[in-house]
Write an enzyme that holds these catalytic residues in place. Sequence first.
Site, short mmCIF file in Angstrom:
data_model
loop_
_atom_site.label_atom_id
_atom_site.label_comp_id
_atom_site.label_asym_id
_atom_site.label_seq_id
_atom_site.Cartn_x
_atom_site.Cartn_y
_atom_site.Cartn_z
N SER A 60 0.99 -1.22 0.05
CA SER A 60 -0.07 0.07 0.00
C SER A 60 0.96 1.23 0.08
CB SER A 60 -0.90 0.07 1.28
OG SER A 60 -1.74 -0.97 1.39
N1 SAH Z 1 -0.77 -5.16 4.08
C1 SAH Z 1 0.05 -5.44 3.04
C2 SAH Z 1 -0.98 -5.18 1.78
C3 SAH Z 1 -0.93 -6.20 0.84
S1 SAH Z 1 -2.11 -6.32 -0.35
C4 SAH Z 1 1.61 -4.59 2.91
O1 SAH Z 1 1.59 -3.86 3.78
O2 SAH Z 1 1.96 -4.95 1.94
C5 SAH Z 1 -3.39 -7.14 0.16
C6 SAH Z 1 -2.92 -8.76 0.46
O3 SAH Z 1 -4.32 -9.31 1.11
C7 SAH Z 1 -2.58 -9.51 -0.45
O4 SAH Z 1 -1.27 -10.02 -0.23
C8 SAH Z 1 -3.59 -10.53 -0.66
O5 SAH Z 1 -3.05 -11.90 -1.21
C9 SAH Z 1 -4.15 -10.73 0.73
N2 SAH Z 1 -5.29 -11.32 0.65
C10 SAH Z 1 -6.36 -11.44 -0.09
N3 SAH Z 1 -7.64 -11.83 0.21
C11 SAH Z 1 -7.29 -12.34 1.32
C12 SAH Z 1 -7.79 -13.43 2.28
N4 SAH Z 1 -9.01 -13.80 2.20
N5 SAH Z 1 -7.08 -13.98 3.26
C13 SAH Z 1 -5.81 -13.54 3.58
N6 SAH Z 1 -5.00 -12.60 2.76
C14 SAH Z 1 -5.64 -12.13 1.84
#
Ligand code: SAH
Length: 211
Positions: A60
């Site tokens: 993000s």
């Molecule tokens: N907090 C992260 C943002 C990553 S983007 C950072 O600081 O980099 C969102 C993430 O959510 C992705 O890695 C995606 O694989 C994960 N995601 C999406 N759906 C999910 C689910 N049902 N359970 C766990 N993770 C999930």
Amino acid sequence: MSYEAPKIRLIMELRKQGITDKRVLGAIERVPRELFVPEALRSEAYDNLPLPISQGQTISQPFIVAFMTQALQLGERDRVLEIGTGSGYQAVVLAKLCRRVCTIERYRSLLAQAETCFEALKLHNITTRLSDGAKGWPELAPFPRIIVTAAAPSMPSVLADQLDEGGIMVVPVGAPGEQTLLRLTRDSAGFHEEVLLSVRFVPLVEGMPTR
Ligand code: SAH
């Protein structure tokens, strides 16, 4: 390369954008974002932009990380559940400000890479889990704070139910192109919802990936 100058510029920009919580700004300043972005993009680590990571996901934008962290109103004794570990950057920012971060990711490879970063930074207050975060973490619930870093199609009631009384959840909700960041608070009378911001997140996907 030294990241000092771009880092100072970023902190100044976050202040201008309304990040006033000094603890949050301090945490952003202390976490080396360059560790969480692909090597080829390290020179952009302190640009106020989201960047691609593997599996088609994104780390993000620093403003969003700071804004969501500020909106969570974390206390240093709090335990926070994060859904969507991704690069691990948001988890580390949280880990600087509270007692324990419990973070869930559905991609094994992303989680493994994030865990390598947690170890490199010698952080011992992050607990990870490979699973479908849409189900939350019932064994450890209730949580005083929950942060969801992928967009749910609607307010995820399963996660809301894992929120403690007096708890706060920050969650992006809505279809691509029309997502809003919501803050849900729970008190003895029930739930209260606030709209904070228009946002753009990758979707929260239910179930586990096949690879
Ligand atoms: N907090 C992260 C943002 C990553 S983007 C950072 O600081 O980099 C969102 C993430 O959510 C992705 O890695 C995606 O694989 C994960 N995601 C999406 N759906 C999910 C689910 N049902 N359970 C766990 N993770 C999930």
